[in-house]
Design an enzyme around this catalytic site. Structure first.
Site, PDB file in Angstrom:
ATOM      1  N   LYS A   1      20.076  86.286  11.615  1.00  0.00           N
ATOM      2  CA  LYS A   1      19.847  85.562  12.876  1.00  0.00           C
ATOM      3  C   LYS A   1      18.380  85.220  13.081  1.00  0.00           C
ATOM      4  CE  LYS A   1      22.181  88.597  15.368  1.00  0.00           C
ATOM      5  NZ  LYS A   1      23.039  89.253  14.409  1.00  0.00           N
TER       6      LYS A   1
ATOM      7  N   GLY B   1      16.716  94.190  14.992  1.00  0.00           N
ATOM      8  CA  GLY B   1      15.377  94.004  14.446  1.00  0.00           C
ATOM      9  C   GLY B   1      15.342  92.778  13.571  1.00  0.00           C
TER      10      GLY B   1
ATOM     11  N   GLN C   1      23.064  92.066  16.903  1.00  0.00           N
ATOM     12  CA  GLN C   1      24.244  92.623  16.220  1.00  0.00           C
ATOM     13  C   GLN C   1      25.290  91.517  15.956  1.00  0.00           C
ATOM     14  OE1 GLN C   1      23.306  94.640  19.300  1.00  0.00           O
ATOM     15  NE2 GLN C   1      21.819  95.570  17.969  1.00  0.00           N
TER      16      GLN C   1
HETATM   17  P1  IMP Z   1      23.904 101.894  17.968  1.00  0.00           P
HETATM   18  O1  IMP Z   1      23.862 100.468  18.400  1.00  0.00           O
HETATM   19  O2  IMP Z   1      22.565 102.435  17.551  1.00  0.00           O
HETATM   20  O3  IMP Z   1      24.610 102.783  18.947  1.00  0.00           O
HETATM   21  O4  IMP Z   1      24.800 101.965  16.629  1.00  0.00           O
HETATM   22  C1  IMP Z   1      26.184 101.729  16.631  1.00  0.00           C
HETATM   23  C2  IMP Z   1      26.621 101.006  15.363  1.00  0.00           C
HETATM   24  O5  IMP Z   1      26.099  99.693  15.371  1.00  0.00           O
HETATM   25  C3  IMP Z   1      26.122 101.643  14.060  1.00  0.00           C
HETATM   26  O6  IMP Z   1      27.092 101.431  13.051  1.00  0.00           O
HETATM   27  C4  IMP Z   1      24.892 100.845  13.735  1.00  0.00           C
HETATM   28  O7  IMP Z   1      24.576 100.867  12.352  1.00  0.00           O
HETATM   29  C5  IMP Z   1      25.329  99.466  14.185  1.00  0.00           C
HETATM   30  N1  IMP Z   1      24.220  98.594  14.549  1.00  0.00           N
HETATM   31  C6  IMP Z   1      23.494  98.615  15.678  1.00  0.00           C
HETATM   32  N2  IMP Z   1      22.565  97.640  15.657  1.00  0.00           N
HETATM   33  C7  IMP Z   1      22.717  96.975  14.507  1.00  0.00           C
HETATM   34  C8  IMP Z   1      22.087  95.827  13.947  1.00  0.00           C
HETATM   35  O8  IMP Z   1      21.174  95.206  14.499  1.00  0.00           O
HETATM   36  N3  IMP Z   1      22.568  95.433  12.718  1.00  0.00           N
HETATM   37  C9  IMP Z   1      23.597  96.052  12.098  1.00  0.00           C
HETATM   38  N4  IMP Z   1      24.214  97.121  12.597  1.00  0.00           N
HETATM   39  C10 IMP Z   1      23.789  97.581  13.791  1.00  0.00           C
END
Ligand code: IMP
Length: 446
Positions: A16, A40, A225
């Site tokens: 993105k 990120g 995400q």
């Molecule tokens: P959280 O958002 O840190 O609670 O993570 C929940 C899930 O979302 C985990 O499987 C993370 O690896 C995934 N995740 C969160 N942010 C990202 C992102 O920016 N890219 C890919 N996976 C993400």
């Protein structure tokens, strides 16, 4: 004038950053609407790499308004670090238009503590979160005990809310998770400092966006995400805690759905996932390693190796429906160059059922699903210089056309390399207000 939402169609990391950067040039306002520093994107400016987790990459374009919307959860320490890094490199001039919604929720130290304590306790069945406190911060928001940016800015309110929260969170941390308690006074002082530093960016960002729309401005809503990490529509419980699909932009930025003109879905030419959870097209052998290596598939936030697999069009179709996607930006097509036979997953099957239109909800059922593949001939020519569809090898074109058929929407853009110029531009979503694409009506290409 147009208002465009950009969302991921897979499990995040679709590339993105580059696409937002391209479209940000067209926009007057770039607004994030959900998530926090779990996201990120890596930017290379003046040959130096910067990873932004919270600030939209539009910040690098002078005079653009950059908004952190009410749907976000913001870690002020991380935000200040990002501002400081940009300041150090003269990329944050005094007239920078950065605004933070007063309603955005604040990530506190106990959120990070609970995030990691829970993951540790879950052991093998952990979600694989980024450990940034995202889930616990959204829990507090829904529980109506969260601290918003406007609360942080008022010493008295902040002190009261913090005291109640620390008391409760310490109970959980020490009694249930056997962890260390946190100290109210230290957090109060630290966060009061952040409040002083960030106060000038506070705004009613919903009102700001509305005013810009009324002036005829172009607004870009930047999702983080991907759809299958959406709390409602993703592979629950292996998801993040916000609405990552296009609907989240309305609630998370404070605008009505009637204001949206187009939704661009970013789709990588293959699939990746970080963290745990079912992944039907995952490749664990040599091909998966090849894609991981050639695609440099490491998480921008945690540095974790991303799991890799063939493109899963069941996932993408599901996302097209849930987000009302009007055009796809296909990324990293060049990573597939040199692969002899490329597979596309067109359906899932179990012993007794087949799914083509949606990803089944039950985790156990999804774990049993096997991919139904179509195989296509690959190409070996370097495609990074392609500027039009006609510059692509015939097999690359066939791959793209098959994806359009399967998704039911046309491509808006195809990315053939990491550089901004390594892009085939097909449709500009900002040109199409009121004229949304459908497979039948979109441009002629040959
Ligand atoms: P959280 O958002 O840190 O609670 O993570 C929940 C899930 O979302 C985990 O499987 C993370 O690896 C995934 N995740 C969160 N942010 C990202 C992102 O920016 N890219 C890919 N996976 C993400």
């Amino acid at each position: 004038m147009a208002n465009v939402i950009i969302v991921g169609t897979q499990w995040g990391d679709e590339g993105k950053g580059k696409i937002v950067d391209i479209y940000a040039r067209e926009a007057d306002v770039i607004a994030r609407f959900q998530g926090g520093n779990n996201a990120g994107h890596t930017l290379v400016v003046q040959g130096k790499q910067t990873i932004l987790h919270l600030i939209p990459s539009g910040i690098l374009h002078n005079h653009k308004i950059c908004i952190l919307g009410n749907g976000m959860v913001i870690d002020p320490e991380v935000l200040i670090r990002e501002i400081d890094e940009l300041l150090e490199r003269d990329l944050f001039p005094p007239d920078t238009k950065l605004y933070i919604s007063e309603n955005a929720h604040i990530i506190m130290p106990y959120h990070r503590g609970l995030d990691s304590a829970r993951e540790t306790r879950k052991g093998a069945v952990k979600i694989g979160t980024t450990g940034r406190g995202i889930g616990p911060a959204y829990e507090d928001k829904i529980n109506r005990t969260g601290i918003r940016f406007c609360d942080l800015l008022n010493r008295e309110t902040f002190g009261e809310m913090l005291r109640r929260n620390v008391e409760e969170k310490n109970f959980h941390l020490t009694r249930f998770y056997n962890d260390k308690p946190l100290e109210y006074g230290a957090i109060f002082d630290e966060y009061s400092g952040y409040a002083d530093r960030l106060r000038k960016y506070a705004a009613n960002t919903s009102l700001m966006i509305d005013r810009e729309i009324k002036k005829g401005g172009d607004i870009l809503f930047e999702g983080a995400q991907g759809c299958h990490l959406d709390i409602d529509h993703g592979t629950y419980p292996f998801v993040t805690s916000s609405n990552t699909s296009a609907g989240g932009a309305c609630c998370g930025a404070g605008i009505g759905p009637t204001k949206i003109d187009a939704v661009v879905g970013i789709c990588k030419a293959y699939t990746t996932r970080v963290g745990s959870g079912p992944f039907v097209t995952e490749l664990t052998g040599e091909m998966g390693e090849r894609i991981q290596r050639v695609g440099c598939e490491f998480g921008a936030t945690t540095g974790r190796k991303r799991r890799c697999g063939w493109l899963d069009m069941v996932l993408v179709r599901h996302s097209v429906r849930v987000s009302g996607i009007t055009g796809i930006a296909l990324t990293k097509l060049d990573v597939l160059t040199g692969i002899d036979k490329i597979k596309i997953c067109v359906a899932y099957k179990t012993m007794d059922e087949e799914f083509g239109e949606y990803v089944p909800s039950g985790t156990k059922l999804l774990e049993q699903c096997q991919p139904v593949y179509e195989e296509m001939d690959g190409w070996s020519e370097d495609i990074s210089g392609a500027k039009t569809m006609d510059d692509l090898p015939v097999n690359a074109k066939r791959y793209i056309e098959r994806l359009e058929e399967l998704a039911g929407v046309r491509m808006s853009l195809i990315s053939v390399g990491p550089g901004r110029e390594e892009t085939i531009m097909l449709e500009n979503p900002f040109d199409r207000a009121g004229n949304l694409s459908s497979p039948e009506t979109s441009h002629k290409r040959d």
